[in-house]
Design an enzyme around this catalytic site. Structure first.
Site, short mmCIF file in Angstrom:
data_model
loop_
_atom_site.label_atom_id
_atom_site.label_comp_id
_atom_site.label_asym_id
_atom_site.label_seq_id
_atom_site.Cartn_x
_atom_site.Cartn_y
_atom_site.Cartn_z
N CYS A 46 0.78 -1.25 0.00
CA CYS A 46 0.00 0.00 0.00
C CYS A 46 0.81 1.29 0.00
CB CYS A 46 -0.94 0.01 1.20
SG CYS A 46 -2.25 -1.21 1.05
N LYS A 57 6.57 -7.05 7.07
CA LYS A 57 6.53 -6.66 8.47
C LYS A 57 6.23 -7.91 9.28
CE LYS A 57 2.78 -4.42 9.84
NZ LYS A 57 1.50 -3.65 9.87
N1 LIG Z 1 -3.53 -5.06 2.19
C1 LIG Z 1 -3.76 -4.05 3.01
O1 LIG Z 1 -3.20 -3.97 4.11
C2 LIG Z 1 -4.75 -2.98 2.65
C3 LIG Z 1 -5.20 -2.11 3.65
C4 LIG Z 1 -6.13 -1.14 3.31
C5 LIG Z 1 -6.58 -1.03 2.00
N2 LIG Z 1 -6.13 -1.88 1.04
C6 LIG Z 1 -6.66 -1.74 -0.31
O2 LIG Z 1 -7.67 -2.74 -0.50
C7 LIG Z 1 -7.66 -3.22 -1.84
C8 LIG Z 1 -7.46 -4.71 -1.86
O3 LIG Z 1 -6.19 -4.99 -1.30
P1 LIG Z 1 -5.77 -6.47 -0.91
O4 LIG Z 1 -4.45 -6.36 -0.21
O5 LIG Z 1 -6.90 -7.17 -0.25
O6 LIG Z 1 -5.56 -7.10 -2.38
P2 LIG Z 1 -5.45 -8.66 -2.78
O7 LIG Z 1 -4.67 -8.70 -4.00
O8 LIG Z 1 -5.01 -9.43 -1.57
O9 LIG Z 1 -6.97 -9.07 -3.05
C9 LIG Z 1 -7.72 -8.62 -4.13
C10 LIG Z 1 -8.57 -9.78 -4.63
O10 LIG Z 1 -9.46 -9.29 -5.63
C11 LIG Z 1 -9.65 -10.34 -6.57
N3 LIG Z 1 -10.22 -9.82 -7.81
C12 LIG Z 1 -9.64 -9.03 -8.75
N4 LIG Z 1 -10.50 -8.76 -9.75
C13 LIG Z 1 -11.67 -9.37 -9.44
C14 LIG Z 1 -12.94 -9.47 -10.07
N5 LIG Z 1 -13.19 -8.85 -11.21
N6 LIG Z 1 -13.91 -10.20 -9.47
C15 LIG Z 1 -13.67 -10.83 -8.30
N7 LIG Z 1 -12.49 -10.79 -7.65
C16 LIG Z 1 -11.50 -10.06 -8.21
C17 LIG Z 1 -8.27 -10.92 -6.73
O11 LIG Z 1 -8.32 -12.23 -7.28
C18 LIG Z 1 -7.75 -10.89 -5.29
O12 LIG Z 1 -8.00 -12.11 -4.62
C19 LIG Z 1 -6.57 -2.43 -2.57
O13 LIG Z 1 -7.15 -1.32 -3.18
C20 LIG Z 1 -5.67 -1.97 -1.42
O14 LIG Z 1 -4.99 -0.78 -1.73
C21 LIG Z 1 -5.23 -2.86 1.34
#
Ligand SMILES: NC(=O)c1ccc[n+]([C@@H]2O[C@H](COP(=O)([O-])OP(=O)(O)OC[C@H]3O[C@@H](n4cnc5c(N)ncnc54)[C@H](O)[C@@H]3O)[C@@H](O)[C@H]2O)c1
Length: 458
Positions: free
Chosen positions: A275, A338
């Site tokens: 992020c 981390k």
């Molecule tokens: N990881 C963190 O700590 C964190 C914290 C706050 C916000 N975010 C934000 O949250 C969002 C998700 O992050 P994440 O770490 O969970 O990502 P991730 O990659 O772990 O998960 C995203 C999931 O979405 C799925 N996906 C993609 N396109 C799709 C579709 N069309 N239909 C269904 N599923 C689909 C992917 O297969 C994947 O499993 C991002 O925008 C990120 O910036 C992440």
């Protein structure tokens, strides 16, 4: 059983999985379904071996799965049945075309919006959980209503502030929940419906509301400020090493000023994770797009300092070990970005490992949760890297240890035993400043902390 509400989340990743597990756990009267295009991931969410490691997550999932928490790949069917749809798909940095390396890649997000627009037959509240550029909700509304204007969609922004490694606690006791909406009658009604969901366990005064654009922007700014603190202290750590000042003393002294505060003042090899870098670059891109080049330069420097810090760490290893690492065995203590997570996305360990391999060192990687991901990150380097979970075995015969992740486990190891098993002179580069440096020096190690004088026997 008839549920009060049908909640759907699209995207079963680090955010979608834990967030929805918490809602289901706290709200047994709501049906919560999480869908993903990745069927292996969904199978894993439905098994005893969840796709991500997060302290406390297994218990929460076990408590709700099959009762009111479901994981599925039936996206079309679930969209049709849902009242509220959270969109939590990945929004990585674009790697191609215009804005490559800076802007958010919105292809997964847009595909999801199109699917919702295509399959929905009844009004729905759409909740942006993913981190998105400011004003994305407007584009979402346009896509959603491009096929059929009879179905009403209300788009809310509800950014997620959880930190990996403490996600369950962050979700259970959030500092705040932020909900942005349009200030129209429909918008405010949808906002209140989302407030009610969180109010099942979050005190009302911690649920704050705003207009949509402020909410979207707040998430980018929160991450930029957090990362900026790390880069600020890291930039001073470099000066400490030159002047025999001690970064821990400096951090303590400034952190006791209530205007500054004492959190996020640990100097280290630099921040990682999926992020911080992505969201700052997104902010930089947005600022440049609006012609705000000074603001853009300011925030971009946070990323540059972070890269400088990781580069500095490797250079320090090289120069301290007599300017050559060829054939030397170096053990990386930790590979996750981390502690308390298996996530290695943008981990400083990846850069450090690749640079050490370039210097022709032989690497041994140890980590309690991230070895699977480390193997993927370093694939193609099999002849130069080995992976050993037991840190004692991993350090055996090595010339140096580099602490890259601040796992608690590394604080309490028997370093006399480790020292005895290593090549001499033995080096420790503490990239997280978590070890007892004086003690290590007494044992015989040459010790290189961050932002503090080195302790060497020559
Ligand atoms: N990881 C963190 O700590 C964190 C914290 C706050 C916000 N975010 C934000 O949250 C969002 C998700 O992050 P994440 O770490 O969970 O990502 P991730 O990659 O772990 O998960 C995203 C999931 O979405 C799925 N996906 C993609 N396109 C799709 C579709 N069309 N239909 C269904 N599923 C689909 C992917 O297969 C994947 O499993 C991002 O925008 C990120 O910036 C992440």
């Amino acid at each position: 059983m008839k549920f009060e509400k049908n909640i759907l989340c699209i995207g079963a990743g680090y955010v979608g999985g834990p967030t929805m597990a918490m809602i289901a756990y706290k709200c047994p009267l709501y049906k919560v379904t999480v869908v993903d295009i990745d069927s292996t991931k969904i199978a894993s969410w439905n098994s005893d071996s969840l796709p991500i490691y997060e302290p406390g997550l297994d218990e929460i999932v076990e408590g709700a799965r099959g009762r009111n928490l479901f994981f599925s790949t039936e996206i079309e069917k679930e969209i049709k049945q849902a009242d509220i749809i959270f969109v939590s798909v990945n929004t990585p940095t674009k790697t191609f075309g215009s804005g490559a390396g800076m802007a958010a890649d919105l292809q997964y997000w847009e595909k999801t919006a199109r699917e919702i627009g295509q399959y929905a037959e009844s009004p729905k509240i759409i909740v942006e959980k993913s981190t998105l550029p400011v004003r994305t909700a407007l584009a979402m509304e346009r896509i959603l209503t491009s096929n059929d204007t009879r179905v009403h969609f209300e788009v809310l922004s509800n950014p997620e502030f959880l930190a990996e490694g403490s996600a369950i606690n962050d979700l259970e006791n959030p500092d705040r929940v932020l909900i942005g909406s349009r200030q129209t009658e429909h918008g405010l009604r949808a906002r209140d419906e989302l407030v009610e969901i969180y109010a099942n366990w979050v005190p009302r005064e911690r649920i704050i509301t705003s207009d949509t654009w402020s909410s979207e922007l707040s998430k980018l700014v929160a991450n930029a400020f957090l990362a900026q603190r790390i880069s600020s202290i890291n930039s001073i750590s470099a000066l400490c090493e030159k002047t025999d000042a001690n970064i821990s003393e400096v951090a303590k002294a400034i952190g006791m000023d209530s205007r500054i505060g004492n959190k996020f003042l640990n100097s280290s090899v630099g921040f990682g994770g999926s992020c911080f870098k992505k969201d700052i670059l997104n902010l930089v891109y947005l600022s440049r797009n609006y012609g705000l080049h000074e603001s853009a330069d300011y925030w971009e420097s946070v990323v540059r300092i972070n890269e400088y810090q990781t580069k500095r760490f490797v250079l320090n290893m090289l120069t301290s070990m007599f300017n050559t690492l060829v054939g030397k065995k170096v053990c990386l203590f930790g590979f996750a970005f981390k502690a308390n997570t298996g996530d290695t996305r943008e981990s400083p360990a990846i850069y450090i490992a690749k640079r050490l391999i370039e210097e022709k060192a032989e690497l041994v990687v140890t980590d309690p949760k991230a070895l699977k991901n480390a193997k993927i990150d370093l694939s193609g380097n099999e002849s130069n890297v080995s992976y050993i979970e037991d840190p004692y075995e991993a350090a055996k015969g090595c010339h140096a240890i580099a602490v890259v992740t601040e796992w608690d486990l590394y604080r309490s190891l028997d370093y006399e035993r480790i020292y005895r098993s290593m090549m001499k002179p033995a080096f420790i580069f503490d990239g997280r400043n978590i070890l007892d440096h004086e003690r290590l020096f007494e044992i015989g190690f040459n010790v290189f902390p961050i932002g503090k004088s080195k302790l060497t026997h020559f």
